[in-house]
Write an enzyme that holds these catalytic residues in place. Sequence first.
Site, PDB file in Angstrom:
ATOM      1  N   ASP A  64      36.451  36.448  46.063  1.00  0.00           N
ATOM      2  CA  ASP A  64      37.830  36.891  46.275  1.00  0.00           C
ATOM      3  C   ASP A  64      38.005  38.329  45.785  1.00  0.00           C
ATOM      4  OD1 ASP A  64      41.072  36.002  44.933  1.00  0.00           O
ATOM      5  OD2 ASP A  64      40.488  37.106  46.703  1.00  0.00           O
ATOM      6  N   ASP A  67      36.213  40.793  48.725  1.00  0.00           N
ATOM      7  CA  ASP A  67      36.750  41.071  50.075  1.00  0.00           C
ATOM      8  C   ASP A  67      37.525  42.388  50.093  1.00  0.00           C
ATOM      9  OD1 ASP A  67      39.352  38.444  49.892  1.00  0.00           O
ATOM     10  OD2 ASP A  67      38.856  40.110  48.565  1.00  0.00           O
ATOM     11  N   ASP A  85      44.301  37.334  52.326  1.00  0.00           N
ATOM     12  CA  ASP A  85      43.728  37.241  50.980  1.00  0.00           C
ATOM     13  C   ASP A  85      44.666  36.484  50.050  1.00  0.00           C
ATOM     14  OD1 ASP A  85      42.498  39.740  48.610  1.00  0.00           O
ATOM     15  OD2 ASP A  85      42.418  37.580  48.650  1.00  0.00           O
ATOM     16  N   ASP A  89      44.391  32.571  48.654  1.00  0.00           N
ATOM     17  CA  ASP A  89      44.392  32.343  47.207  1.00  0.00           C
ATOM     18  C   ASP A  89      45.301  31.177  46.850  1.00  0.00           C
ATOM     19  OD1 ASP A  89      44.249  35.855  46.192  1.00  0.00           O
ATOM     20  OD2 ASP A  89      42.744  34.486  46.974  1.00  0.00           O
TER      21      ASP A  89
HETATM   22  C1  LIG Z   1      28.759  36.996  45.735  1.00  0.00           C
HETATM   23  C2  LIG Z   1      28.692  36.043  44.571  1.00  0.00           C
HETATM   24  C3  LIG Z   1      27.440  35.151  44.671  1.00  0.00           C
HETATM   25  C4  LIG Z   1      28.672  36.857  43.281  1.00  0.00           C
HETATM   26  C5  LIG Z   1      28.781  35.932  42.082  1.00  0.00           C
HETATM   27  C6  LIG Z   1      28.912  36.777  40.860  1.00  0.00           C
HETATM   28  C7  LIG Z   1      29.516  35.972  39.725  1.00  0.00           C
HETATM   29  C8  LIG Z   1      28.592  34.865  39.228  1.00  0.00           C
HETATM   30  C9  LIG Z   1      29.874  36.944  38.596  1.00  0.00           C
HETATM   31  C10 LIG Z   1      31.398  37.051  38.511  1.00  0.00           C
HETATM   32  C11 LIG Z   1      31.842  38.397  37.975  1.00  0.00           C
HETATM   33  C12 LIG Z   1      33.350  38.662  38.163  1.00  0.00           C
HETATM   34  C13 LIG Z   1      33.619  39.454  39.459  1.00  0.00           C
HETATM   35  C14 LIG Z   1      34.055  37.323  38.199  1.00  0.00           C
HETATM   36  C15 LIG Z   1      35.447  37.446  38.683  1.00  0.00           C
HETATM   37  C16 LIG Z   1      36.235  36.395  37.976  1.00  0.00           C
HETATM   38  C17 LIG Z   1      37.296  35.845  38.912  1.00  0.00           C
HETATM   39  C18 LIG Z   1      38.160  34.893  38.146  1.00  0.00           C
HETATM   40  C19 LIG Z   1      38.101  36.998  39.493  1.00  0.00           C
HETATM   41  C20 LIG Z   1      39.176  36.475  40.415  1.00  0.00           C
HETATM   42  O1  LIG Z   1      39.688  37.599  41.024  1.00  0.00           O
HETATM   43  C21 LIG Z   1      40.940  37.359  41.438  1.00  0.00           C
HETATM   44  C22 LIG Z   1      41.574  38.716  41.677  1.00  0.00           C
HETATM   45  C23 LIG Z   1      43.033  38.475  41.978  1.00  0.00           C
HETATM   46  O2  LIG Z   1      43.080  38.079  43.254  1.00  0.00           O
HETATM   47  P1  LIG Z   1      43.528  39.156  44.389  1.00  0.00           P
HETATM   48  O3  LIG Z   1      43.934  40.445  43.786  1.00  0.00           O
HETATM   49  O4  LIG Z   1      42.523  39.137  45.474  1.00  0.00           O
HETATM   50  O5  LIG Z   1      44.814  38.404  44.931  1.00  0.00           O
HETATM   51  C24 LIG Z   1      46.086  38.571  44.346  1.00  0.00           C
HETATM   52  C25 LIG Z   1      46.407  37.318  43.574  1.00  0.00           C
HETATM   53  O6  LIG Z   1      46.320  36.208  44.423  1.00  0.00           O
HETATM   54  C26 LIG Z   1      47.830  37.437  43.082  1.00  0.00           C
HETATM   55  O7  LIG Z   1      48.138  36.213  42.458  1.00  0.00           O
HETATM   56  P2  LIG Z   1      48.870  36.261  41.027  1.00  0.00           P
HETATM   57  O8  LIG Z   1      50.130  37.057  41.230  1.00  0.00           O
HETATM   58  O9  LIG Z   1      47.890  36.955  40.114  1.00  0.00           O
HETATM   59  O10 LIG Z   1      49.134  34.820  40.677  1.00  0.00           O
HETATM   60  C27 LIG Z   1      48.811  37.629  44.225  1.00  0.00           C
HETATM   61  O11 LIG Z   1      50.112  37.836  43.681  1.00  0.00           O
HETATM   62  C28 LIG Z   1      48.438  38.864  45.037  1.00  0.00           C
HETATM   63  O12 LIG Z   1      49.258  38.919  46.189  1.00  0.00           O
HETATM   64  C29 LIG Z   1      46.992  38.780  45.507  1.00  0.00           C
HETATM   65  O13 LIG Z   1      46.620  40.013  46.159  1.00  0.00           O
HETATM   66  O14 LIG Z   1      41.566  39.498  40.517  1.00  0.00           O
HETATM   67  C30 LIG Z   1      40.660  40.548  40.569  1.00  0.00           C
HETATM   68  C31 LIG Z   1      40.734  41.246  39.202  1.00  0.00           C
HETATM   69  C32 LIG Z   1      39.405  41.691  38.673  1.00  0.00           C
HETATM   70  C33 LIG Z   1      38.373  42.005  39.720  1.00  0.00           C
HETATM   71  C34 LIG Z   1      38.864  40.546  37.806  1.00  0.00           C
HETATM   72  C35 LIG Z   1      38.193  41.115  36.597  1.00  0.00           C
HETATM   73  C36 LIG Z   1      37.051  40.189  36.251  1.00  0.00           C
HETATM   74  C37 LIG Z   1      36.821  40.095  34.791  1.00  0.00           C
HETATM   75  C38 LIG Z   1      36.388  41.398  34.164  1.00  0.00           C
HETATM   76  C39 LIG Z   1      35.751  39.029  34.677  1.00  0.00           C
HETATM   77  C40 LIG Z   1      35.183  38.973  33.285  1.00  0.00           C
HETATM   78  C41 LIG Z   1      33.831  38.312  33.342  1.00  0.00           C
HETATM   79  C42 LIG Z   1      34.017  36.819  33.338  1.00  0.00           C
HETATM   80  C43 LIG Z   1      33.750  36.322  31.929  1.00  0.00           C
HETATM   81  C44 LIG Z   1      33.122  36.210  34.392  1.00  0.00           C
HETATM   82  C45 LIG Z   1      31.853  35.583  33.801  1.00  0.00           C
HETATM   83  C46 LIG Z   1      30.714  35.726  34.781  1.00  0.00           C
HETATM   84  C47 LIG Z   1      29.422  35.132  34.264  1.00  0.00           C
HETATM   85  C48 LIG Z   1      28.478  34.936  35.440  1.00  0.00           C
HETATM   86  C49 LIG Z   1      29.634  33.825  33.529  1.00  0.00           C
HETATM   87  N1  LIG Z   2      40.345  40.456  54.172  1.00  0.00           N
HETATM   88  C1  LIG Z   2      40.895  41.415  53.403  1.00  0.00           C
HETATM   89  C2  LIG Z   2      40.966  41.231  51.995  1.00  0.00           C
HETATM   90  C3  LIG Z   2      41.527  42.219  51.235  1.00  0.00           C
HETATM   91  N2  LIG Z   2      41.985  43.352  51.839  1.00  0.00           N
HETATM   92  C4  LIG Z   2      42.581  44.444  51.021  1.00  0.00           C
HETATM   93  O1  LIG Z   2      42.178  44.305  49.666  1.00  0.00           O
HETATM   94  C5  LIG Z   2      43.338  43.981  48.845  1.00  0.00           C
HETATM   95  C6  LIG Z   2      42.965  42.904  47.837  1.00  0.00           C
HETATM   96  O2  LIG Z   2      41.942  43.472  47.058  1.00  0.00           O
HETATM   97  P1  LIG Z   2      41.166  42.508  46.006  1.00  0.00           P
HETATM   98  O3  LIG Z   2      40.130  43.416  45.398  1.00  0.00           O
HETATM   99  O4  LIG Z   2      42.205  42.037  45.029  1.00  0.00           O
HETATM  100  O5  LIG Z   2      40.584  41.382  46.805  1.00  0.00           O
HETATM  101  C7  LIG Z   2      44.379  43.509  49.817  1.00  0.00           C
HETATM  102  O6  LIG Z   2      45.674  43.711  49.293  1.00  0.00           O
HETATM  103  C8  LIG Z   2      44.102  44.360  51.036  1.00  0.00           C
HETATM  104  O7  LIG Z   2      44.625  45.657  50.857  1.00  0.00           O
HETATM  105  C9  LIG Z   2      41.920  43.528  53.227  1.00  0.00           C
HETATM  106  O8  LIG Z   2      42.389  44.579  53.752  1.00  0.00           O
HETATM  107  N3  LIG Z   2      41.360  42.548  53.993  1.00  0.00           N
HETATM  108 MG    MG Z   3      42.767  37.157  46.655  1.00  0.00          MG
HETATM  109 MG    MG Z   4      40.618  39.353  47.243  1.00  0.00          MG
END
Ligand SMILES: CC(C)CCC[C@@H](C)CCC[C@@H](C)CCC[C@@H](C)CCOC[C@@H](COP(=O)(O)O[C@@H]1[C@H](O)[C@H](OP(=O)(O)O)[C@@H](O)[C@H](O)[C@H]1O)OCC[C@H](C)CCC[C@H](C)CCC[C@H](C)CCCC(C)C
Ligand SMILES: Nc1ccn([C@@H]2O[C@H](COP(=O)(O)O)[C@@H](O)[C@H]2O)c(=O)n1
Ligand code: MG
Ligand code: MG
Length: 189
Positions: A64, A67, A85, A89
């Site tokens: 996640d 992407d 995305d 989620d």
């Molecule tokens: C390809 C694979 C085989 C690779 C595998 C590698 C893994 C084994 C290593 C993992 C490393 C690390 C990347 C792990 C990530 C942890 C995971 C919990 C991260 C989840 O990311 C979620 C993301 C938020 O989602 P996103 O922005 O896409 O979507 C938003 C979200 O849904 C919002 O919801 P809410 O408001 O928050 O409720 C919505 O509102 C938004 O609309 C929506 O866009 O967050 C990304 C943030 C950072 C990238 C995460 C930082 C990661 C930490 C630094 C991880 C710390 C290390 C951990 C201890 C992992 C331990 C790994 C080890 C292998 C044990």
């Molecule tokens: N299929 C997708 C997925 C994500 N995006 C862009 O990335 C933003 C989310 O970034 P994360 O690192 O939190 O995954 C999302 O808001 C989009 O701008 C996309 O374009 N297409």
């Molecule tokens: Mg997401």
């Molecule tokens: Mg994402």
Amino acid sequence: MLNRYRENVKGYLEAIVKPLAKAGVTPNTITFIGLLISLLGAYLFYLQRPRLAAVILLIGSAIDALDGTLARMTGKTSRFGAFLDSTFDRISDGAVLFGIALGNLADWRLTFLTFMGAYLVSYERCRAELAGSGTLAVGIAERAERLLILMAFSLAGAEYVKWGVYIVGVLAWITVFQRMWAAYQRLKE
Ligand SMILES: CC(C)CCC[C@@H](C)CCC[C@@H](C)CCC[C@@H](C)CCOC[C@@H](COP(=O)(O)O[C@@H]1[C@H](O)[C@H](OP(=O)(O)O)[C@@H](O)[C@H](O)[C@H]1O)OCC[C@H](C)CCC[C@H](C)CCC[C@H](C)CCCC(C)C
Ligand SMILES: Nc1ccn([C@@H]2O[C@H](COP(=O)(O)O)[C@@H](O)[C@H]2O)c(=O)n1
Ligand SMILES: [Mg+2]
Ligand SMILES: [Mg+2]
């Protein structure tokens, strides 16, 4: 909270997605694969295999974070991709808690309250940003934190999963009120 480490992990995430970019994989494909893997994790919770579920969920969650990296790296960010995305989620978040409840790993009523809190956290951000709040990624239990807490307790074993759910529930509800306050501060006329 963990979002602040996004820059720190950016290099690692880009290294992982580089071959995918070369292979012409689209961001939406990665988003879809991430959902499928997370749904497998949810199913493993239902099968009462929380340790394996946690590992699968970690990979699904890590994807996640990939992407968006792929989209930005290849200049293929899209509005529908952002929608997909976030929507996937929610499906993943709900499926995991549903699998836990159905697998009797936690009380279904308390799991439902955690589900409500998690969904409200995400909904508030979406609704406030729509109203012009600017990015509302605030609070102690954003998605990455909720997932990591749940995974950590699940790795400890079946009898600990419920504590992960309940702790995530309390933190999610605290985040609900943190975001409500932040939205009020930014949106009050
Ligand atoms: C390809 C694979 C085989 C690779 C595998 C590698 C893994 C084994 C290593 C993992 C490393 C690390 C990347 C792990 C990530 C942890 C995971 C919990 C991260 C989840 O990311 C979620 C993301 C938020 O989602 P996103 O922005 O896409 O979507 C938003 C979200 O849904 C919002 O919801 P809410 O408001 O928050 O409720 C919505 O509102 C938004 O609309 C929506 O866009 O967050 C990304 C943030 C950072 C990238 C995460 C930082 C990661 C930490 C630094 C991880 C710390 C290390 C951990 C201890 C992992 C331990 C790994 C080890 C292998 C044990
Ligand atoms: N299929 C997708 C997925 C994500 N995006 C862009 O990335 C933003 C989310 O970034 P994360 O690192 O939190 O995954 C999302 O808001 C989009 O701008 C996309 O374009 N297409
Ligand atoms: Mg997401
Ligand atoms: Mg994402």
